[in-house]
Design a protein around this motif. Sequence first.
Motif, mmCIF file in Angstrom:
data_model
loop_
_atom_site.group_PDB
_atom_site.id
_atom_site.type_symbol
_atom_site.label_atom_id
_atom_site.label_comp_id
_atom_site.label_asym_id
_atom_site.label_seq_id
_atom_site.Cartn_x
_atom_site.Cartn_y
_atom_site.Cartn_z
ATOM 1 N N GLY A 20 11.243 10.431 3.206
ATOM 2 C CA GLY A 20 10.302 10.381 2.089
ATOM 3 C C GLY A 20 9.816 8.977 1.761
ATOM 4 O O GLY A 20 9.202 8.758 0.713
ATOM 5 N N ILE A 21 10.107 8.026 2.655
ATOM 6 C CA ILE A 21 9.628 6.654 2.416
ATOM 7 C C ILE A 21 8.160 6.548 2.832
ATOM 8 O O ILE A 21 7.362 5.881 2.182
ATOM 9 N N ILE A 22 7.831 7.210 3.943
ATOM 10 C CA ILE A 22 6.440 7.255 4.398
ATOM 11 C C ILE A 22 5.818 8.545 3.873
ATOM 12 O O ILE A 22 6.323 9.644 4.151
ATOM 13 N N VAL A 23 4.769 8.400 3.068
ATOM 14 C CA VAL A 23 4.235 9.575 2.364
ATOM 15 C C VAL A 23 2.790 9.896 2.723
ATOM 16 O O VAL A 23 2.309 11.008 2.480
ATOM 17 N N GLY A 24 2.067 8.947 3.280
ATOM 18 C CA GLY A 24 0.646 9.194 3.540
ATOM 19 C C GLY A 24 -0.133 9.238 2.243
ATOM 20 O O GLY A 24 0.155 8.504 1.303
ATOM 21 N N HIS A 25 -1.101 10.152 2.186
ATOM 22 C CA HIS A 25 -2.008 10.258 1.045
ATOM 23 C C HIS A 25 -1.450 11.237 0.016
ATOM 24 O O HIS A 25 -0.952 12.299 0.371
ATOM 25 N N VAL A 26 -1.535 10.892 -1.246
ATOM 26 C CA VAL A 26 -1.197 11.837 -2.311
ATOM 27 C C VAL A 26 -2.488 12.444 -2.833
ATOM 28 O O VAL A 26 -3.379 11.702 -3.264
#
Lengths: 345, 345
Positions: A194-200
């Motif tokens: 969950g450190i790399i999330v991309g776009h919210v």
Amino acid sequence: MAGPIKVVHWGLGAMGGGMVRLVQRRVGLISHGAVDTDPAKTGRDLGEAVCFERRLGVSVEGEARQALTGGDICLIATSSFVEEVFSQIVAALAAGLDVICLAEEMACPWADHSGLADEIDRRAKQSGCTVLGTGINPGFVLDTLIIALTGVCGRVRQIRAARINDLSPFGPTVMRTQGVGTSPEEFRRGLEDGIIVGHVGFPQSMHLIARALGWKIDRVEQDREPIISKTHRETGFIKVEPGMVAGCRHLARAFVGDQEVISLEHPQQILPEIEGVQTGDYIWINGDPDINLSIRPEIPGGKGTISIAVNMIPLVLEARPGLLTMADLPVPRALIGELAPEAVQ
Amino acid sequence: MAGPIKVVHWGLGAMGGGMVRLVQRRVGLISHGAVDTDPAKTGRDLGEAVCFERRLGVSVEGEARQALTGGDICLIATSSFVEEVFSQIVAALAAGLDVICLAEEMACPWADHSGLADEIDRRAKQSGCTVLGTGINPGFVLDTLIIALTGVCGRVRQIRAARINDLSPFGPTVMRTQGVGTSPEEFRRGLEDGIIVGHVGFPQSMHLIARALGWKIDRVEQDREPIISKTHRETGFIKVEPGMVAGCRHLARAFVGDQEVISLEHPQQILPEIEGVQTGDYIWINGDPDINLSIRPEIPGGKGTISIAVNMIPLVLEARPGLLTMADLPVPRALIGELAPEAVQ
């Protein structure tokens, strides 16, 4: 409304600070109060806290109550998530202020938080106030603009859109959340952790479109893939060698039954043009007629978010009470101040 | 509103007939009445009159009164000009119907007819009804879409836009009003005589933008130039030899003081691609940020106009009473019917 509109700024990071600066340039708006939890900012003058060129005579408060008192509208720029801004919105409503919130999930909070959304709507109506979530994306490029374009269609079969941007201006936090500079293996683990999330914001954009068009989305699928660099890429913040990750290609697909009706793509990387990728916002509507739109380069995220939030202030003040979306309000427009003849020059 | 929305069609030409056909494809809309002065249409079934594949059980009336009775909204597609649609709008309002009007000048009737516009507004409020002028252009491409894009700008200095289209599908009337097939000398005389008119709607688009942004336009200048063909061009309706006129390049510029703030261009010709001109809708905003938008090919005028007029029906029914513009209403969207899952396939 007599006199200027009294704006309360909640959150003084890059977006919040930008809104403070834009409000100073607008006839008809005045900064009335400010809230931030950063000890480096509380107690200071708002102008100093956001590196504006002059003091503004407004003190940055650590607690909201005093800042909100007497304000007309509160601009909340503190978090991306409904659960984190909920209590802030509630506090602003309790003080009788309208709210514009930049949390990505607030662009259509029913997408993932229908209970909290209904509760915000209830409280807004109770206090006779309006709450709007907006921003460049979600809030405009991959939803409001798409909705507006469907307005000239007699039929809409499928919508595809992409926002291709360059992360080069951003610092360490964004490099980390997009996985820039990792190995493919580190990228995979970063996603899991969950450190790399991309776009919210994809489910929010999709539900906003679907609500406007009358589609009932059955499910949203999301994929986050590493963009593996073929070349050496280097910014002031990070170096990427061939074989390393230059960014995150985040895709989302919305289905009605088994039919894919919306597909949105947001590949975010540093220096995409090195490998021939032209940044831009792209919308394709498969309908009657088909529509093929490009905005090149893409509308810049920071300026776009700051501008649309401030520009929506008069429309939100005039709107009916409740939790609204961009699809409920008149088309956005650059408004008030600086657009008088003398400022056009 | 219980039951389907009852639509009255006033004017059954290409646009009016297209709207009849689109209304049949929409859940929630029903054709309730029809008016046309063409003796070839009056007294016939509406379906037959517009070459729809079935009878609709609605008779085309030569007089409006009976057609309007019991309707919810009237779609007026009879003329380009405020002075010619005024009495029709008044009649629809008197019968208690909301109105969507395709007359180009109605997109912002205050531009050239502020007295009549105010009178429509007064009568609309008096009868508790809403009047909207819309269409693809004016109504969307060179005004509403531009306004929406300024919404992400912190500053707007100047707006330029162009709608480059292909007249090839059109017949003799459009060839004549655009001067296609004339000599340069005949073109000049046609302009003087008012036979060649170019595009109707530039002042309306400009005033619509200016009202939304808070600019006060001091004057609008318009130029109509012949597009001289370098090549042989031929459609089913007309032949153009090198040196003859292939179309009309119509330009308009709006000034605040001596400052040009909006420049719109609409070159209309047959077969532009023969000489390397790519059709499309183009918008450039000089602001903060700059915006550079292309839609290629252009949104087709006929389908676009028919669609946006029908799509606006629910938004107009929900709007406050009075004469409104596209900038007063929520963003347009493809709405109701045919967008259910089963129709997506």
